[in-house]
Design a protein around this motif. Sequence first.
Motif, PDB file in Angstrom:
ATOM      1  N   SER A  42     -20.367  13.823  13.344  1.00 45.98           N
ATOM      2  CA  SER A  42     -20.408  12.383  13.549  1.00 45.98           C
ATOM      3  C   SER A  42     -20.145  11.690  12.221  1.00 45.98           C
ATOM      4  O   SER A  42     -20.250  12.305  11.157  1.00 45.98           O
ATOM      5  CB  SER A  42     -21.782  11.969  14.083  1.00 45.98           C
ATOM      6  OG  SER A  42     -22.765  12.130  13.064  1.00 45.98           O
TER       7      SER A  42
ATOM      8  N   GLY B  52     -21.714  20.646  15.900  1.00 49.08           N
ATOM      9  CA  GLY B  52     -21.956  19.903  14.678  1.00 49.08           C
ATOM     10  C   GLY B  52     -23.127  20.448  13.889  1.00 49.08           C
ATOM     11  O   GLY B  52     -23.079  20.530  12.653  1.00 49.08           O
TER      12      GLY B  52
ATOM     13  N   GLU C  39     -14.710  17.920   9.328  1.00 50.07           N
ATOM     14  CA  GLU C  39     -15.231  16.763  10.066  1.00 50.07           C
ATOM     15  C   GLU C  39     -15.090  16.901  11.566  1.00 50.07           C
ATOM     16  O   GLU C  39     -15.615  16.071  12.327  1.00 50.07           O
ATOM     17  CB  GLU C  39     -14.515  15.487   9.608  1.00 50.07           C
ATOM     18  CG  GLU C  39     -13.098  15.295  10.162  1.00 50.07           C
ATOM     19  CD  GLU C  39     -12.032  16.057   9.388  1.00 50.07           C
ATOM     20  OE1 GLU C  39     -10.841  15.873   9.682  1.00 50.07           O
ATOM     21  OE2 GLU C  39     -12.392  16.842   8.481  1.00 50.07           O
TER      22      GLU C  39
ATOM     23  N   ARG D 290     -23.017  12.245   9.931  1.00 44.46           N
ATOM     24  CA  ARG D 290     -23.032  13.601   9.387  1.00 44.46           C
ATOM     25  C   ARG D 290     -21.945  13.786   8.325  1.00 44.46           C
ATOM     26  O   ARG D 290     -22.097  14.556   7.386  1.00 44.46           O
ATOM     27  CB  ARG D 290     -22.865  14.620  10.511  1.00 44.46           C
ATOM     28  CG  ARG D 290     -24.138  14.955  11.259  1.00 44.46           C
ATOM     29  CD  ARG D 290     -25.193  15.546  10.331  1.00 44.46           C
ATOM     30  NE  ARG D 290     -26.253  16.205  11.066  1.00 44.46           N
ATOM     31  CZ  ARG D 290     -27.376  16.657  10.529  1.00 44.46           C
ATOM     32  NH1 ARG D 290     -27.575  16.512   9.227  1.00 44.46           N
ATOM     33  NH2 ARG D 290     -28.288  17.248  11.262  1.00 44.46           N
ATOM     34  N   GLN D 291     -20.821  13.103   8.485  1.00 47.97           N
ATOM     35  CA  GLN D 291     -19.776  13.176   7.463  1.00 47.97           C
ATOM     36  C   GLN D 291     -20.281  12.599   6.148  1.00 47.97           C
ATOM     37  O   GLN D 291     -19.987  13.124   5.076  1.00 47.97           O
ATOM     38  CB  GLN D 291     -18.518  12.440   7.932  1.00 47.97           C
ATOM     39  CG  GLN D 291     -17.798  13.132   9.074  1.00 47.97           C
ATOM     40  CD  GLN D 291     -16.578  12.362   9.535  1.00 47.97           C
ATOM     41  OE1 GLN D 291     -15.797  11.882   8.728  1.00 47.97           O
ATOM     42  NE2 GLN D 291     -16.401  12.238  10.835  1.00 47.97           N
TER      43      GLN D 291
END
Length: 252
Positions: free
Chosen positions: A174, A147, A170, A177-178
């Motif tokens: 997470s 990520g 994605e 984070r998206q």
Amino acid sequence: MNNSMLYLRHAELLRDKVPSFHDYPFNLPVVRTLERLVFEQQVTFLVGENGTGKSTLLEGVAAAWGFNPEGGTLNFSFNTKSSHSGLYEFFRIARGVKRPRDGFFLRAESYYNVASYIDQLDAEPNDDSPRIKDSYGGKSLHEQSHGESFFATFLHRFGGRGLYILDEPEAALSPLRQMSLLVRMHELVQQHSQFIIATHSPILMSYPGAEIFLVEGESIRSVALEETEHYTVTKAFMNNRESMLHELLGEE
């Protein structure tokens, strides 16, 4: 940026050049009936169930533009495994009036290979050139979590005025984070960038003003976020978690 200023305006399948619609990838229902995929917004999403062909379409568009089918910038020319289709050879690309200054094709499934290629190039002796990883935040992508390496690319490598084609970005992010990616996308859109994204994420699909193309069977049609199964299923599950778990798991 108005529609006439988009870098990529449409991708047209040269149907009369296709040798056979019985062979992959032309036998995919969505490809078999495809004529032209038109882009009218700075952010376009391709959504649909697994196996519908959205990633194949995205790869074909990216390769037709000139990106390495495994991902990276226009300068990346590595080939780890020839698993891509020949769809791109039958696409005619309509480019906008202006040319992008930047560009990147990100494929979640082959991003490891991109990271390895960067490390390989940086290991070659070349005193006159800066390290490639410096434009990704200065740290090897292999020395970060999956990520973190994805987000380092969005944050540091994407520089604006670019065409960014992303396949399931994605996958390693997470939900928080998206949402951060939405913020970064917005910054880049304001810097005259264009995004074409294949995704399963309702969070990403929420980007204001984006066009969402639903790939379903032989059709590609524009839909609202609320019409997508990704949104309705996620909303129904979170609002009725206990009853849906009972239904799914068959527990008394």
